[in-house]
Scaffold this motif. Structure first.
Motif, short mmCIF file in Angstrom:
data_model
loop_
_atom_site.label_atom_id
_atom_site.label_comp_id
_atom_site.label_asym_id
_atom_site.label_seq_id
_atom_site.Cartn_x
_atom_site.Cartn_y
_atom_site.Cartn_z
N ARG A 13 0.82 -1.20 -0.06
CA ARG A 13 -0.02 0.05 -0.06
C ARG A 13 0.65 1.12 0.02
NH1 ARG A 13 -3.73 -2.49 4.75
NH2 ARG A 13 -1.54 -3.24 5.45
N HIS A 14 1.99 1.39 0.67
CA HIS A 14 3.05 2.27 0.54
C HIS A 14 3.77 2.23 -0.75
CE1 HIS A 14 3.17 1.60 5.32
NE2 HIS A 14 2.07 1.99 4.88
N GLY A 15 3.98 1.18 -1.33
CA GLY A 15 4.56 1.12 -2.60
C GLY A 15 3.95 1.75 -3.64
N TYR A 16 2.71 1.46 -3.39
CA TYR A 16 1.59 2.01 -4.53
C TYR A 16 1.65 3.44 -4.62
CZ TYR A 16 -2.63 3.74 -6.51
OH TYR A 16 -3.73 4.43 -7.37
N HIS A 17 1.39 4.14 -3.49
CA HIS A 17 1.40 5.58 -3.36
C HIS A 17 2.83 6.12 -4.08
CE1 HIS A 17 -2.27 6.17 -2.02
NE2 HIS A 17 -2.21 5.09 -0.99
N LEU A 18 4.05 5.68 -3.72
CA LEU A 18 5.25 5.85 -4.00
C LEU A 18 5.39 5.97 -5.79
CD1 LEU A 18 8.29 6.99 -3.91
CD2 LEU A 18 8.96 4.92 -3.50
N ILE A 19 4.97 4.57 -6.28
CA ILE A 19 4.98 4.40 -7.84
C ILE A 19 4.09 5.21 -8.34
CG2 ILE A 19 4.50 2.87 -9.35
CD1 ILE A 19 5.55 0.69 -7.47
N LYS A 20 2.94 5.78 -7.77
CA LYS A 20 1.81 6.67 -8.37
C LYS A 20 2.57 8.21 -8.41
CE LYS A 20 -2.70 7.33 -9.27
NZ LYS A 20 -3.34 6.56 -10.12
N ARG A 21 3.23 8.44 -7.41
CA ARG A 21 3.90 9.69 -7.27
C ARG A 21 5.09 10.05 -8.52
NH1 ARG A 21 4.47 13.77 -3.20
NH2 ARG A 21 5.53 15.60 -4.19
#
Length: 205
Positions: free
Chosen positions: A47-55
């Protein structure tokens, strides 16, 4: 401006280099090797990795999910996947698969054909498919001490079944006996046995 970027990446950032050369940069859920370190690693939670990749916002920066690693961090893959945003499946490109067990470190047990492990992995991948995953690679991580039979006659077959039924879009609760290798005709099994018979038909008795 780092010398490594200048010397190895033509002065580009890693993101730019990957995009220009069509190379994927994947962030994997880390393994837990030491008891007590669960949940203390960077990006241990998808869930954290998703937001970093999205950014980061690049088609060439995605996630590699390792369910064994997730379990060893005391994460429930069902809950994690359910909590992910509706487009999260598009951010996953690779899966490191093995029998999903919550041991520390890595185990890499075979995924037996027709096993509960095969069914559980299918459910997780199906959920991600519903969140936009349309292309991904699945890789079985072989452990030490496994025979070729365990790898190729069990794990690979199980993964092929998983991929084939995901392509058909069949819900986990609607999986037919064929998914578990229990087709009435057992055509694939008989074909394998026929190959064995032909290979050894003239062996000395």
């Amino acid at each position: 401006d780092h010398s490594a970027n200048k010397d190895n990446l033509d002065g580009k950032s890693i993101k730019e280099f990957c995009e220009d050369n069509e190379i994927y940069f994947l962030l994997e859920v880390p393994a837990v090797e030491i008891a007590g370190m669960e949940g203390r690693f960077r990006l241990f939670d998808p869930r954290h990795g998703y937001h970093l990749i999205k950014r980061i916002n690049s088609d060439y920066v995605k996630m590699c999910l390792d369910f064994e690693h997730m379990l060893s961090h005391k994460l429930d893959p069902d809950k994690v996947i359910d909590d992910l945003p509706s487009d999260a499946g598009k951010k996953v490109l690779l899966f490191h698969l093995g029998k999903p067990v919550p041991y520390g470190g890595v185990v890499h047990k075979p995924i037996m054909l027709g096993s509960r492990a095969q069914e559980i992995i299918y459910r997780w991948l199906y959920k991600l498919q519903q969140k936009g995953m349309d292309k991904a690679y699945i890789l079985f991580e072989r452990g030490s001490g496994q025979t070729p039979k365990e790898v190729f006659e069990e794990s690979v077959q199980s993964m092929r079944q998983i991929a084939a039924f995901l392509d058909k879009g069949i819900k986990p609760d609607d999986l037919p006996p064929e998914f578990y290798g229990l087709a009435i005709e057992n055509r694939a099994k008989f074909q394998r046995q026929l190959v064995s018979v032909r290979e050894h038909a003239f062996d000395p008795l």
